[in-house]
Scaffold this active site. Structure first.
Site, PDB file in Angstrom:
ATOM      1  N   LYS A 223     -17.310  -0.422   6.032  1.00 58.60           N
ATOM      2  CA  LYS A 223     -18.395  -1.252   4.937  1.00 58.60           C
ATOM      3  C   LYS A 223     -19.655  -1.239   4.781  1.00 58.60           C
ATOM      4  O   LYS A 223     -20.168  -1.100   3.635  1.00 58.60           O
ATOM      5  CB  LYS A 223     -17.718  -2.558   5.360  1.00 58.60           C
ATOM      6  CG  LYS A 223     -17.865  -4.041   3.833  1.00 58.60           C
ATOM      7  CD  LYS A 223     -16.802  -4.900   4.738  1.00 58.60           C
ATOM      8  CE  LYS A 223     -17.005  -6.448   3.117  1.00 58.60           C
ATOM      9  NZ  LYS A 223     -17.039  -6.974   3.996  1.00 58.60           N
TER      10      LYS A 223
ATOM     11  N   PHE B 221     -11.545  -7.347  13.840  1.00 60.03           N
ATOM     12  CA  PHE B 221     -10.185  -7.573  13.139  1.00 60.03           C
ATOM     13  C   PHE B 221      -9.892  -7.033  11.751  1.00 60.03           C
ATOM     14  O   PHE B 221     -10.793  -5.767  10.892  1.00 60.03           O
ATOM     15  CB  PHE B 221     -10.615  -9.452  11.999  1.00 60.03           C
ATOM     16  CG  PHE B 221      -9.767  -9.296  11.683  1.00 60.03           C
ATOM     17  CD1 PHE B 221      -8.924 -10.172  11.831  1.00 60.03           C
ATOM     18  CD2 PHE B 221     -10.519 -10.391   9.867  1.00 60.03           C
ATOM     19  CE1 PHE B 221      -7.474 -10.310  11.228  1.00 60.03           C
ATOM     20  CE2 PHE B 221      -9.424  -9.483   9.134  1.00 60.03           C
ATOM     21  CZ  PHE B 221      -8.115 -10.352   8.893  1.00 60.03           C
ATOM     22  N   GLN B 222      -8.908  -6.413  12.098  1.00 61.15           N
ATOM     23  CA  GLN B 222      -8.219  -5.164  10.528  1.00 61.15           C
ATOM     24  C   GLN B 222      -8.786  -3.487  10.886  1.00 61.15           C
ATOM     25  O   GLN B 222      -9.484  -3.683   9.907  1.00 61.15           O
ATOM     26  CB  GLN B 222      -8.385  -5.919   9.217  1.00 61.15           C
ATOM     27  CG  GLN B 222      -7.519  -6.687   8.875  1.00 61.15           C
ATOM     28  CD  GLN B 222      -7.238  -7.024   7.307  1.00 61.15           C
ATOM     29  OE1 GLN B 222      -8.659  -6.739   6.692  1.00 61.15           O
ATOM     30  NE2 GLN B 222      -6.993  -7.686   6.704  1.00 61.15           N
TER      31      GLN B 222
ATOM     32  N   MET C  97      24.752   8.285   1.958  1.00 66.00           N
ATOM     33  CA  MET C  97      24.587   8.978   2.811  1.00 66.00           C
ATOM     34  C   MET C  97      24.728   9.091   4.051  1.00 66.00           C
ATOM     35  O   MET C  97      25.501   9.555   4.654  1.00 66.00           O
ATOM     36  CB  MET C  97      23.263   9.813   2.087  1.00 66.00           C
ATOM     37  CG  MET C  97      23.301  11.634   2.627  1.00 66.00           C
ATOM     38  SD  MET C  97      24.263  12.693   1.480  1.00 66.00           S
ATOM     39  CE  MET C  97      23.709  12.926   0.361  1.00 66.00           C
TER      40      MET C  97
ATOM     41  N   GLU D 131       0.890  -1.151   0.055  1.00 67.69           N
ATOM     42  CA  GLU D 131      -0.047  -0.303   0.124  1.00 67.69           C
ATOM     43  C   GLU D 131       0.583   1.245   0.033  1.00 67.69           C
ATOM     44  O   GLU D 131       0.451   1.906  -0.471  1.00 67.69           O
ATOM     45  CB  GLU D 131      -0.900   0.055   1.382  1.00 67.69           C
ATOM     46  CG  GLU D 131      -1.873  -1.259   1.214  1.00 67.69           C
ATOM     47  CD  GLU D 131      -1.502  -2.631   1.561  1.00 67.69           C
ATOM     48  OE1 GLU D 131      -0.675  -2.623   1.756  1.00 67.69           O
ATOM     49  OE2 GLU D 131      -2.530  -3.564   1.734  1.00 67.69           O
TER      50      GLU D 131
END
Lengths: 597, 174
Positions: A173, A123-124, A493, A61
């Site tokens: 949802k 959940f999630q 760097m 993502e």
């Protein structure tokens, strides 16, 4: 929008998912970068049943947001992202902060557990609006389907209005499954958020009076000019030429003034050119358009351009007088400001001090004569500067429209120094947040937006591994992105700072156990090239540019090369180090300087 | 132009008119903590009939440059309608309300009541051994009353924080 769509929208009730897609279409979305999951299944189902919006499946993502950033920065449109709840949203956070710090317009749709489960540790489930509040310009949690379409419209307005930025819409949802009616984007102005775009005439007149009277003027511009659209860059160049003054760009502003313009001094700041930094230090009037006096640019604040009157034009009033107090503040869109400056310059009768300006240019030319970006390519070991320079020259000979993205580190600075940009929107780099792993996904977004263009990610071997999984996305969509790795087997760097500031104790900065990048490319259905000798560099670049598909070109470069010029942290513009021979000067870094990053 | 070399701190009472929506207070508080600004007090409540607008009063302190930044940062929050620096923009009123509980008997009790009268504090609850006073005023007046109650039997204090409004006919929304 077509008439048939309109009649559809007026007539029937739709699911929340359909309302979202309809609103995206109305806001001009053609591509969405995303990754599915449980909470966004209704949206993916709706996507499946239409053809107007193309979905690009990324592999992580974070990459979806960077791809949307690349898309946005190379087109000027709003980038769009779709991720699921919980880990989908938290993975996107780095990309969101990246877009926030670089002012990139992105709308990110995140799935959420159904409203009745919010707060239950479902959940999630993650508190996405809580987590992303300081990571976005604004965010929304939609709890009422009646407000769904309006929220999407507002999100696009907020993402692009004023100083652009990322906006999150959290979508439970049950809202996506529920039924509602579609509302078109409102015509009325926003209730509270109406940024000023038109500059005040008085401030413009003051600025022009200062500039006309200047003996040693300089124009310093940043990402604000790029964000204002290509016309703003054209006006910037016009203003530079009509005033005869030198121009320098920030890392974010490269491409606003053509690199080949004789009045362009190159990039300024920590790894900017000698002439740009000394001109900033020695000027008597500074005009800043769309840059924010960032710490990479100013060096030590109390020694920054001590003798100058400063004019600052910015669309974000909070950027003005934040780090550096200024004498003339102009709030407005960079393009509108430049247009007004050009008109006021023509109307103002005062004559410029041409003799002083000529003397100023003689001084600048003396600084230029130092050739601060000079390097010597000798023997078989490839200097990284030489690799970028040859890449630049060979792409220029090719004459194709070329877009460059980078990861973060030494290679990024070398790309900024040695690759010349003639046009805006051709240079995508993570400036504010400094996100390693930005370049590859960003290049995907650019290539999606410009299928026929040449898109090159100039990378380091450490950074590229941070989002290497996106090779799968390149393969799936046949995106012919070229990944040009300057491989010095170090986080260069970090190694450079350890050499200069920490007694050459290279703590954890060696890139151990690197993959075989040629085999890695091949396993992802791409072409792999490895170049280890300077005499083979041109052939390697030619092969990369000629290949029709995605390529990883792994260029083994000098391991211990440092990126110069450099203003050590905590130092002033006139205390810059030009090269290795002079690095004894770094011993003078103060303890206060060491604290800075 | 604020003078950056001026390091004197000043107090500022800032009034902010915002959309009354979920998360707005978190946004404002997060802005202060994220950027390291001080909050001396903060109050918020809806102020219009439809309960669509809330007014936040923040008392903060900093150099002129920091206070200018605070106002600019508040002003660019999307749900913010208007930001006003009451301290800077002219004469204004700043008031706080306090509920203060004092426990004691006999001499202490009558002394508390006598002082409350002088300070125009109202008795809003009383038992044989306790009193709760309600008091409104500028912060220093409340502080003075608290100092007087401490030796008498101060038990507990609840203060609202400052609410402010400009004097005269002008309003926050022009």
């Amino acid at each position: 929008m077509s008439a048939t769509l309109q009649t559809q929208t007026e007539a029937r009730t739709m699911t929340g998912a359909e309302i979202v897609l309809q609103a995206l279409k109305e806001n001009g979305v053609e591509v969405i970068f995303g990754y599915p999951g449980g909470a966004v299944l209704p949206l993916y189902d709706a996507l499946f049943q239409q053809n107007a919006i193309r979905h690009i499946l990324v592999r992580h993502e974070q990459a979806a947001v960077h791809a949307a950033e690349g898309y946005a920065r190379s087109t000027g449109k709003v980038g769009c992202v779709l991720v699921t709840s919980g880990p989908g949203a938290t993975n996107a956070v780095t990309g969101l902060v990246d877009a926030l710090l670089d002012s990139v317009p992105v709308v990110c749709l995140t799935g959420q557990v159904p409203t009745h489960l919010i707060g239950n540790d479902a959940f999630q489930e993650a508190d996405t609006t809580g987590i992303t509040r300081p990571a976005t310009k604004h965010n929304y949690l939609v709890k009422d389907i009646g407000k769904l379409a309006a929220t999407v419209h507002e999100a696009f307005y907020v993402a692009r209005a004023g100083r652009p930025g990322p906006v999150v819409i959290d979508l439970p949802k049950d809202i996506l499954i529920g039924k509602g009616t579609y509302q078109e984007a409102p015509q009325a102005p926003h209730r509270s958020y109406r940024p000023q775009t038109e500059p005040e005439a008085g401030a413009i007149r003051e600025a022009v009076a200062l500039l006309k009277g200047a003996k040693r003027p300089i124009l310093y511009s940043g990402g604000g000019v790029i964000n204002a659209g290509p016309e703003a860059s054209r006006l910037l160049t016009e203003f530079v030429r009509m005033t005869g003054m030198p121009c320098t760009n920030t890392l974010m502003g490269l491409g606003a003034c053509p690199a080949s313009d004789p009045q362009f001094l190159g990039m300024l700041g920590m790894h900017g050119t000698y002439e740009a930094n000394l001109a900033m230090h020695g000027c008597d009037v500074m005009l800043n358009i769309g840059a924010r006096f960032d710490d990479r640019v100013t060096g030590r604040l109390n020694a920054f351009s001590p003798a100058s009157k400063k004019i600052h034009a910015d669309i974000d009033p909070s950027s003005i007088n934040k780090n550096v107090p200024v004498d003339v503040a102009i709030v407005g869109d960079a393009g509108r400001v430049l247009q007004a400056l050009i008109e006021a310059w023509k109307e103002d009768d005062a004559a410029q001090d041409k003799a002083a300006l000529a003397a100023w240019w003689r001084q600048i030319d003396a600084w230029r004569a130092k050739q601060c970006l000079g390097y010597v390519q000798q023997g078989s070991i490839i200097k990284p500067q030489h690799a970028v320079r040859r890449l630049y020259e060979m792409t220029r000979e090719l004459g194709r429209d070329t877009y460059i993205t980078t990861e973060v580190g030494q290679h990024q600075m070398w790309a900024a120094q040695y690759f010349g940009f003639e046009k805006p929107n051709r240079w995508m780099t993570s400036g504010g947040l400094g996100t390693m792993g930005y370049g590859l996904p960003s290049a995907m977004g650019v290539q999606i937006a410009h299928p026929d263009a040449l898109v090159i990610d100039i990378a380091g071997e450490a950074s590229i591994l941070m989002n290497i999984q996106e090779m799968g996305t390149l393969a799936q969509y046949r995106l012919p992105v070229k990944i040009f790795i300057l491989n010095n087997e170090y986080m260069g760097m970090v190694r450079q700072w350890q050499e200069l500031l920490h007694g050459s104790r290279y703590s954890e900065s060696y890139s151990a156990a690197l993959p075989d990048f040629v085999k890695l490319a091949e396993s992802f259905h791409a072409h792999g090239i490895r170049v280890t000798r300077a005499e083979d560099l041109d052939a390697g670049i030619r092969e990369m540019l000629a290949h029709p598909g995605p390529v990883i070109a792994d260029i083994a470069v000098a391991k211990d090369e440092n990126c110069f010029p450099m203003i050590p942290s905590g130092a002033a513009h006139n205390e810059m180090i030009l090269g290795a021979g002079q690095s004894g000067g770094v011993a003078g870094v103060t303890d206060e300087g060491k604290v800075l990053v | 132009m604020p003078d950056p070399s001026d390091t004197t701190f000043r107090n500022a009472t800032i009034a902010v008119l915002v959309e009354n929506e979920a998360g707005i207070l978190a946004r404002v508080v997060g802005l202060f903590s994220g950027r390291g600004y001080n909050i001396e007090s903060l109050t918020v409540a809806p102020v219009d009939e439809g309960r669509r607008l809330s007014r936040i009063t923040i008392v903060t302190s900093g150099t002129d440059m920091v206070i200018e930044q605070i106002k600019a940062q508040l002003d660019r929050l999307v749900p913010v309608h208007k930001v006003a620096d009451l301290t800077l923009e002219g004469p204004h009123l700043a008031r706080e309300m306090m509920l203060i509980k004092v426990v004691g008997k006999g001499e202490h009790r009558s002394e508390a009541l006598r002082l409350a009268d002088a300070f125009r504090a109202r008795v809003v609850d009383a038992t044989t051994e306790s009193l709760v006073f309600e008091m409104t005023g500028a912060g220093d007046k409340l502080d003075a009353f608290i100092a007087l109650m401490r030796p008498i039997g101060l038990k507990e204090i609840s203060r609202t924080g400052v609410v402010g409004i400009a004097r005269g006919a002008g309003g926050l929304l022009a």
